[in-house]
Every structure is written in structure tokens, then in C-alpha cells.
Design a protein around this motif. Structure first.
Motif, PDB file in Angstrom:
ATOM      1  N   ASP A   1      94.249  91.799  49.624  1.00 40.78           N
ATOM      2  CA  ASP A   1      95.139  91.466  51.133  1.00 40.78           C
ATOM      3  C   ASP A   1      95.143  89.766  50.516  1.00 40.78           C
ATOM      4  N   SER A   2      96.470  89.459  51.223  1.00 40.34           N
ATOM      5  CA  SER A   2      97.044  88.054  50.551  1.00 40.34           C
ATOM      6  C   SER A   2      96.065  87.008  51.249  1.00 40.34           C
ATOM      7  N   LEU A   3      95.255  87.167  51.963  1.00 44.25           N
ATOM      8  CA  LEU A   3      93.690  85.778  52.139  1.00 44.25           C
ATOM      9  C   LEU A   3      93.154  86.132  50.944  1.00 44.25           C
ATOM     10  N   THR A   4      93.207  87.261  50.037  1.00 44.15           N
ATOM     11  CA  THR A   4      91.570  87.380  48.957  1.00 44.15           C
ATOM     12  C   THR A   4      92.799  86.565  47.729  1.00 44.15           C
ATOM     13  N   THR A   5      93.445  86.719  47.503  1.00 48.03           N
ATOM     14  CA  THR A   5      94.740  86.241  46.342  1.00 48.03           C
ATOM     15  C   THR A   5      94.007  84.921  45.418  1.00 48.03           C
ATOM     16  N   PRO A   6      93.720  85.103  43.863  1.00 44.90           N
ATOM     17  CA  PRO A   6      93.430  84.030  43.486  1.00 44.90           C
ATOM     18  C   PRO A   6      94.589  82.085  43.762  1.00 44.90           C
ATOM     19  N   ILE A   7      95.789  82.854  43.923  1.00 51.36           N
ATOM     20  CA  ILE A   7      96.761  81.829  44.365  1.00 51.36           C
ATOM     21  C   ILE A   7      96.576  80.972  45.878  1.00 51.36           C
ATOM     22  N   TYR A   8      96.379  82.069  46.709  1.00 53.98           N
ATOM     23  CA  TYR A   8      95.644  81.384  48.082  1.00 53.98           C
ATOM     24  C   TYR A   8      94.420  80.305  48.259  1.00 53.98           C
ATOM     25  N   LYS A   9      93.944  80.976  47.395  1.00 58.11           N
ATOM     26  CA  LYS A   9      91.546  80.612  47.654  1.00 58.11           C
ATOM     27  C   LYS A   9      92.879  78.858  46.620  1.00 58.11           C
ATOM     28  N   PHE A  10      92.984  79.097  45.794  1.00 57.74           N
ATOM     29  CA  PHE A  10      93.354  77.373  44.921  1.00 57.74           C
ATOM     30  C   PHE A  10      94.681  77.066  46.603  1.00 57.74           C
ATOM     31  N   VAL A  11      95.304  77.156  46.661  1.00 58.65           N
ATOM     32  CA  VAL A  11      95.699  76.254  47.439  1.00 58.65           C
ATOM     33  C   VAL A  11      95.056  75.874  48.709  1.00 58.65           C
ATOM     34  N   LEU A  12      94.138  76.753  48.978  1.00 54.89           N
ATOM     35  CA  LEU A  12      92.983  76.537  49.703  1.00 54.89           C
ATOM     36  C   LEU A  12      92.178  75.444  50.184  1.00 54.89           C
ATOM     37  N   TYR A  13      91.802  76.048  48.426  1.00 54.49           N
ATOM     38  CA  TYR A  13      90.723  74.592  48.093  1.00 54.49           C
ATOM     39  C   TYR A  13      91.545  73.390  47.859  1.00 54.49           C
ATOM     40  N   SER A  14      92.734  73.628  47.114  1.00 58.47           N
ATOM     41  CA  SER A  14      92.782  72.563  46.912  1.00 58.47           C
ATOM     42  C   SER A  14      93.894  71.738  48.720  1.00 58.47           C
TER      43      SER A  14
ATOM     44  N   ALA B   1      81.727  81.489  51.695  1.00 58.62           N
ATOM     45  CA  ALA B   1      80.889  83.045  52.249  1.00 58.62           C
ATOM     46  C   ALA B   1      81.164  84.126  52.770  1.00 58.62           C
ATOM     47  N   ALA B   2      82.854  83.694  53.064  1.00 56.13           N
ATOM     48  CA  ALA B   2      83.393  84.668  53.624  1.00 56.13           C
ATOM     49  C   ALA B   2      84.473  86.006  51.921  1.00 56.13           C
ATOM     50  N   PHE B   3      85.211  84.608  50.992  1.00 62.46           N
ATOM     51  CA  PHE B   3      84.917  85.385  49.809  1.00 62.46           C
ATOM     52  C   PHE B   3      84.294  85.791  49.631  1.00 62.46           C
ATOM     53  N   MET B   4      82.890  85.571  49.683  1.00 62.38           N
ATOM     54  CA  MET B   4      82.622  86.040  48.570  1.00 62.38           C
ATOM     55  C   MET B   4      81.943  87.660  49.324  1.00 62.38           C
ATOM     56  N   LEU B   5      81.417  88.047  50.584  1.00 57.66           N
ATOM     57  CA  LEU B   5      81.357  88.776  51.645  1.00 57.66           C
ATOM     58  C   LEU B   5      82.934  90.289  51.489  1.00 57.66           C
ATOM     59  N   ASN B   6      83.584  89.940  51.102  1.00 56.56           N
ATOM     60  CA  ASN B   6      84.843  90.280  51.433  1.00 56.56           C
ATOM     61  C   ASN B   6      85.173  90.519  52.355  1.00 56.56           C
ATOM     62  N   LYS B   7      85.413  89.755  53.101  1.00 52.96           N
ATOM     63  CA  LYS B   7      85.452  89.423  54.647  1.00 52.96           C
ATOM     64  C   LYS B   7      86.648  87.907  55.153  1.00 52.96           C
ATOM     65  N   SER B   8      87.512  88.813  56.280  1.00 56.13           N
ATOM     66  CA  SER B   8      88.360  87.777  57.204  1.00 56.13           C
ATOM     67  C   SER B   8      86.982  86.484  56.946  1.00 56.13           C
ATOM     68  N   TYR B   9      87.501  85.136  56.944  1.00 54.45           N
ATOM     69  CA  TYR B   9      87.172  84.181  58.009  1.00 54.45           C
ATOM     70  C   TYR B   9      87.695  84.285  58.838  1.00 54.45           C
ATOM     71  N   TYR B  10      88.710  84.542  59.156  1.00 52.81           N
ATOM     72  CA  TYR B  10      89.340  84.422  61.213  1.00 52.81           C
ATOM     73  C   TYR B  10      89.348  85.241  61.694  1.00 52.81           C
ATOM     74  N   LYS B  11      89.135  86.706  60.925  1.00 54.80           N
ATOM     75  CA  LYS B  11      88.885  87.683  61.968  1.00 54.80           C
ATOM     76  C   LYS B  11      87.387  88.265  61.921  1.00 54.80           C
ATOM     77  N   ASP B  12      86.882  88.074  60.992  1.00 56.73           N
ATOM     78  CA  ASP B  12      85.336  89.082  61.018  1.00 56.73           C
ATOM     79  C   ASP B  12      83.747  88.520  60.752  1.00 56.73           C
ATOM     80  N   THR B  13      82.978  88.811  61.253  1.00 56.05           N
ATOM     81  CA  THR B  13      81.879  88.534  61.512  1.00 56.05           C
ATOM     82  C   THR B  13      80.582  88.668  60.747  1.00 56.05           C
TER      83      THR B  13
END
Length: 286
Positions: A2-15, A112-124
Motif C-alpha cells: 500500500d502506498s500509505l505504508t511505504t518507507p518513503i510515505y512514512k518518512f514524508v509523513l513523520y518529517s 499505532a495504525a502502522f504497527m497494526l497494519n491498518k489504515s489511519y484514515y479508514k480503519d478502526t
């Protein structure tokens, strides 16, 4: 992937989150603090110190090792069952309840969403999912037995809570007993030493050491280290009547400011000064 779990996405998000956080920390330095009694925003649970009715969890409800999140569920600020919670909703409600900064409240649920392999925007998620061992949850907790000894996941261990509160040496201007940075370092050193000696499955990475110090620092920052309030929060998982966050900065407690407490707590820990108590081993095995 998923494009929202790639290392690049995480780097950009956290930055982006860390830059946002630094900006909020700077603005907090020049803005007036929120008035006492008006820290919780109007229109949100807890405004003026009035918290929704507290109800202990029922059979089948989900809870975790975080007393602050459990208290929110017990008050109905998030799902009373502790189930089906949106990550996006948690980002908002944690901020209005405890006055963590928006950046802080974005970072932790995203993690937490990344840890649980879930979508921050869609999942519960259910609260108990946060107790994935060595995800966020870790050994040497100040309020819980290690995962290897728990009969019920996330259940508080009252002797640990009482011992934690007994380490308080500080006093405020009104004479209230307070936990201090030094107190937290001492009790964390004792707990780590005991767990390392008594738990054959003990593990505590550097990340989890810092996370443990961060949990402890929350008690010092958000709750001001006040033992009377912490006794209610830790043992009853309830917010005291009239309580509000001790953080009064307009944009809440930023991660940058928080590290000013977390790192001194961690740096002050000396496991070697404590000898493991064999009583704790027997308690843990029961």
C-alpha cells in the motif's frame, strides 16, 4: 505494498509531523497560556471540569495497558466498549481531553495504525490491540505485570501502582504530594532491574526504554505529578471531578517540549542501584 505504508510515505509523513510540532512548540513560547479552568475547549467533554459519567468496563469490553485511554473509554469520550475506535477520532479526542498538541495526537495514532497494519484514515481498532507485545506495550511497566505473567491482558497490578505513588517526594505550593523526574527515574530503575532478574522472557529495547520514560513523563506533564489525581486515574481509570490537564500551552504539549522531561527521566535511571526483590518473582508467577 500500500502506498500509505511505504518507507518513503512514512518518512514524508513523520518529517511533516515533526516540522509541524517544532512550529507549534515555538508558537507556544509567545502565546498566552489557557486560563486555569478553561484548558479543555468549550463544547468538549471535560469543559469546566465536568466529565461524562464514569462507568467501569463490562464483560466483553476492550481495554489496554494505557490508563489514560481506558479512562476515556470509561467516561464515554471514546467508545465505552473500547471497540471500533477510529484512529482519526482518537487524534482529536486525546488532544481535547489531555491537551496534547495536534502534532503529538497525529503521530501516535499514525504509529499505532502502522504497527497494526491498518489504515489511519479508514480503519478502526479495539483498545486491546494496542497491547501487541513489544509494539507500543513493553516489559517493565510501572502499572502492569510483564506480558509473560499477565493472566488478563492489560490488567493493572495494584501493588505496582501503590509502590509507584509511594516514591513521590515532591511538594507543590499548596502542600500536595508530587512525583518528580528523580522519583520516576528511581522507580523505573527498580522495575527494570526486577523484571530483568525475574522474567526469563524479558526484553526492553532502547526504543521501549524511551517509550517507558515517555509514559512516566505523561504523569508528570499532563497530571502535574499530583499523587491524589494519579491515584484516581491509575487505580480507577477515572478522571477526577473538576480535573483538567496541567498543560496550559495554547497548542498543547508538543513532542519537542515533552522531550525536555522524557530524556532527563531516562538519563537518570540506574538499574544497578536496585537489587531484584524475590517477592516480586513469586507474585508474578501466581
Amino acid at each position: 505494498m500500500d502506498s500509505l505504508t511505504t518507507p518513503i510515505y512514512k518518512f514524508v509523513l513523520y518529517s511533516g509531523i515533526f516540522t509541524w510540532d517544532a512550529t507549534l512548540a515555538l508558537v507556544n513560547l509567545v502565546r498566552f497560556k489557557r486560563p486555569v479552568g478553561r484548558v479543555t475547549p468549550e463544547g468538549h467533554p471535560g469543559y469546566g471540569g465536568y466529565w461524562p459519567e464514569h462507568r467501569p468496563p463490562q464483560e466483553g469490553d476492550s481495554r489496554c495497558s494505557c490508563p489514560a485511554l481506558n479512562a476515556m473509554a470509561n467516561h464515554g469520550i471514546i467508545s465505552r466498549t473500547g471497540r471500533g475506535i477510529k484512529f482519526t477520532d482518537l487524534s482529536e479526542t486525546v488532544g481535547t481531553t489531555y491537551n496534547f498538541s495536534p502534532s503529538f495526537c497525529s503521530f501516535v495514532p499514525h504509529y499505532a495504525a502502522f504497527m497494526l497494519n491498518k489504515s489511519y484514515y479508514k480503519d478502526t481498532f479495539d483498545l486491546e490491540e494496542l497491547d501487541l507485545h513489544n509494539g507500543i506495550e513493553h516489559d517493565a511497566s510501572l502499572t502492569r505485570l510483564d506480558a509473560a505473567f499477565q493472566q488478563k491482558q492489560g490488567e493493572k497490578h495494584i501493588p505496582f501502582v501503590e509502590e509507584l505513588l509511594s516514591f513521590a517526594t515532591g511538594k507543590d505550593k499548596e502542600g500536595r504530594t508530587l512525583l518528580t523526574i528523580s522519583d520516576m527515574s528511581k522507580i523505573l530503575g527498580k522495575r527494570r532491574s526486577e523484571c530483568r532478574a525475574n522474567n526469563k522472557e524479558f526484553s526492553l529495547s532502547f526504543f521501549h526504554k524511551v517509550f517507558g520514560s515517555a509514559n512516566s513523563s505523561t504523569m508528570l506533564e499532563i497530571f502535574g505529578g499530583r499523587v491524589d489525581d494519579l491515584r484516581t486515574v491509575l487505580l480507577e481509570e477515572r478522571l477526577p471531578e473538576g480535573w483538567e490537564s496541567r498543560v496550559r500551552q495554547p497548542y498543547g504539549l508538543t513532542m519537542l517540549a515533552f522531550n525536555g522531561t522524557v530524556m532527563p527521566v531516562e538519563w537518570g535511571i540506574r538499574e544497578s542501584k536496585h537489587v531484584a526483590n524475590p517477592v516480586d518473582a513469586r507474585v508474578s508467577e501466581n
